[in-house]
Design a protein around this motif. Structure first.
Motif: not given
Length: 210
Positions: A122-129
């Motif tokens: 999964m992508t670094d820094g791509a999620y809010d929670m």
């Protein structure tokens, strides 16, 4: 501590009640042995998702969909929940719960597999929670990925961080309790996070990534 404190905690836990769909999901989870988040913890998840306007959420431990339903209530209408679980039966129950709640199919990505196999892709820094509610012994590894995945200002949430009231008991030395106790202390002192440990449900650790 006042004698009234347990009554106050119970009052707070039920201050906002679950709707019928969440209640049904909780009951299915209990039948499957996928213990759902408590009502107070679910309300907190909804609040946190709404507070950060979480459009991209990762959940480790789908269960029967209870926690996902709470978070989806707080997320914007175009928010997407990615939920990971090793048990296909649990995820089938979660899909049923999402459908019963009228959640559009494209708003949920249900991934069957070990979280430690999925999270690295999964992508670094791509999620809010990110919510962690899986295998307690693997929490430290989940957390390492979660912090990487979160954007600055994103929220990290761990359920069961008081672990049946054993974390606060120094005499409790079983493997899961020790892992959670040590992890909580490590995250408390992590300069990347603004943390809090809340006596909600079975204990919710929440932190904002700086």
């Amino acid at each position: 501590m006042s004698a009234q404190k347990p009554a106050s905690w119970a009052y707070a836990e039920e201050f906002v009640t679950e709707n019928e769909v969440i209640e049904q999901a909780r009951r299915r989870g209990e039948e499957l042995g996928a213990i759902p988040v408590g009502n107070g913890a679910g309300v907190l998840l909804r609040l946190l998702a709404a507070a950060v306007k979480a459009k991209s959420v990762v959940e480790v431990g789908t269960g029967a969909g209870t926690s996902g339903l709470w978070m989806l209530q707080g997320m914007p209408e175009d928010g997407i929940l990615t939920t990971i679980d090793v048990e296909p039966e649990h995820q089938g129950s979660a899909r049923k719960a999402y459908a019963e709640a009228g959640i559009a199919h494209q708003r949920t990505r249900v991934i069957t597999g070990r979280a430690l196999d999925v999270l690295p892709r999964m992508t670094d820094g791509a999620y809010d929670m990110v919510l962690i509610d899986g295998d307690k012994r693997e929490y430290p590894d989940y957390v390492d990925h979660a912090i990487r995945l979160l954007r600055s200002g994103g929220v990290l949430v761990l359920d069961n961080m008081l672990w049946h009231d054993k974390v606060a008991d120094p005499a409790a030395r079983d493997a899961e309790t020790v892992v959670l106790r040590d992890l909580g202390k490590r995250l408390r002192d992590d300069d990347r996070l603004v943390p809090a440990l809340l006596p909600v449900g079975d204990g919710v650790f929440a932190a904002v990534k700086r």
